[in-house]
Scaffold this motif. Sequence first.
Motif, short mmCIF file in Angstrom:
data_model
loop_
_atom_site.label_atom_id
_atom_site.label_comp_id
_atom_site.label_asym_id
_atom_site.label_seq_id
_atom_site.Cartn_x
_atom_site.Cartn_y
_atom_site.Cartn_z
N ALA A 224 0.85 -4.94 -5.33
CA ALA A 224 0.38 -3.84 -4.45
C ALA A 224 -0.78 -3.68 -3.93
O ALA A 224 -1.11 -3.30 -3.00
N PHE A 225 -1.67 -4.22 -4.95
CA PHE A 225 -3.03 -4.33 -4.47
C PHE A 225 -3.28 -5.23 -3.06
O PHE A 225 -4.08 -4.99 -2.36
N LEU A 226 -2.43 -6.33 -3.08
CA LEU A 226 -2.74 -7.27 -2.18
C LEU A 226 -1.93 -6.64 -0.78
O LEU A 226 -2.60 -6.70 0.25
N TYR A 227 -1.30 -5.50 -1.00
CA TYR A 227 -0.80 -4.77 0.29
C TYR A 227 -1.76 -4.05 0.62
O TYR A 227 -2.14 -3.81 1.96
N PHE A 228 -2.37 -3.08 -0.16
CA PHE A 228 -3.41 -2.18 0.05
C PHE A 228 -4.62 -2.83 0.42
O PHE A 228 -5.52 -2.55 1.42
N GLY A 229 -4.85 -4.01 0.00
CA GLY A 229 -6.12 -4.61 0.73
C GLY A 229 -5.96 -4.96 2.13
O GLY A 229 -6.89 -5.23 2.80
N GLY A 230 -4.63 -5.43 2.15
CA GLY A 230 -4.59 -6.18 3.64
C GLY A 230 -4.51 -5.02 4.60
O GLY A 230 -5.05 -5.33 5.91
N GLU A 231 -4.18 -3.82 4.18
CA GLU A 231 -4.09 -2.59 5.13
C GLU A 231 -5.72 -2.43 5.64
O GLU A 231 -5.84 -1.93 6.67
N ILE A 232 -6.74 -2.54 4.88
CA ILE A 232 -7.91 -2.23 5.12
C ILE A 232 -8.73 -3.68 5.35
O ILE A 232 -10.06 -3.66 5.53
N ALA A 233 -7.97 -4.80 5.27
CA ALA A 233 -8.81 -6.00 5.54
C ALA A 233 -9.74 -6.32 4.71
O ALA A 233 -10.85 -6.85 5.34
N ARG A 235 -11.38 -8.65 2.17
CA ARG A 235 -11.17 -10.12 1.71
C ARG A 235 -11.20 -10.16 -0.12
O ARG A 235 -10.58 -10.82 -0.63
N ALA A 236 -12.35 -9.23 -0.43
CA ALA A 236 -12.45 -9.49 -1.91
C ALA A 236 -11.28 -8.82 -2.69
O ALA A 236 -10.64 -9.46 -3.65
N VAL A 237 -10.81 -7.86 -2.35
CA VAL A 237 -9.51 -7.18 -2.70
C VAL A 237 -8.28 -7.87 -2.68
O VAL A 237 -7.66 -8.33 -3.65
N THR A 238 -7.94 -8.55 -1.49
CA THR A 238 -7.05 -9.44 -1.43
C THR A 238 -7.10 -10.66 -1.87
O THR A 238 -6.15 -11.24 -2.75
N GLY A 239 -8.30 -11.27 -2.00
CA GLY A 239 -8.43 -12.51 -2.69
C GLY A 239 -8.08 -12.50 -4.15
O GLY A 239 -7.49 -13.27 -4.75
N ILE A 240 -8.87 -11.45 -4.93
CA ILE A 240 -8.63 -11.03 -6.34
C ILE A 240 -6.85 -10.72 -6.55
O ILE A 240 -6.38 -11.33 -7.55
N ALA A 241 -6.37 -10.10 -5.74
CA ALA A 241 -5.03 -9.48 -5.93
C ALA A 241 -4.01 -11.03 -5.55
O ALA A 241 -3.08 -11.16 -6.32
#
Length: 263
Positions: A224-233, A235-241
């Motif tokens: 879920a966090f990977l999706y939302f992090g990808g929506e705003i691009a 990198r920190a959020v998507t990397g941790i997720a």
Amino acid sequence: MQPSPTGVAEPSSRISLIEILGYLGIAGGLYGTFLVLSLQQPSQSTIGLVALALTVVFLLAGAAIGTDAPDRLSRLRSVCWYLSVQSFSSMLQAWMTSPTSLLGGFSSMFPVFLLTALYALGLWLFLGRLLQQLAFYGAALSALVVLVAPGPASFVFGGPDLTGVALVFWLGGAVWFVLGYVARIRPPRAAMVLGVLTSILGPFLFAPDSEEAAFLLVLATSVAFLYFGGEIADRAVTGIAAIGAVVGLVGFLVAIGVDDEAS
């Protein structure tokens, strides 16, 4: 950079010097304070008085920098106020958790964290930087954890039930992420990172009761966090997720394999 024709240091040079001297002063003052306390072995009341003095000193030092200070000095102000919050918390712990305190005992940690969170919130309203958010978030989350954490008596008959603590971390981190995602708190990116870390770590506390469910929840939360992090691009959020998703998937598969072998 060419020297100033008047012989006066450039503003950036003066700011760097002030910042360096400020950090050295903080480190030296804290070292000297802790050294004296370790040698004298003072009472809890004395420790509380020293912590109170540090609270006031760091508060005034940060305030003296001023609200219109350049970013680097504003960062120094943030450090001073963060240390003021930590000193304030130490003062409360020394005075409220001592054996002679009316609130002595494990339950007294809730008012300690609550008052610390309120003090941190007040400073955060004046200075919306990462350390001020971290001070408030850590104290507020700790206060909630103390409320739902099992008491010492629960350790007598096996492991304690950490469901309440796991939910505080999981849901609390998710709420903090959402507040950062919609930019309701400052700085928003810091809130998202803190929220992701907390929310992903929370389900691991379910592992003693059900490893499969714990890792499956970690996987679902991370996706879920990977999706939302990808929506705003971000990198920190998507990397941790992404790391959380890998850990959750591998842990889930291993847990299933262990159960199959046991059966």
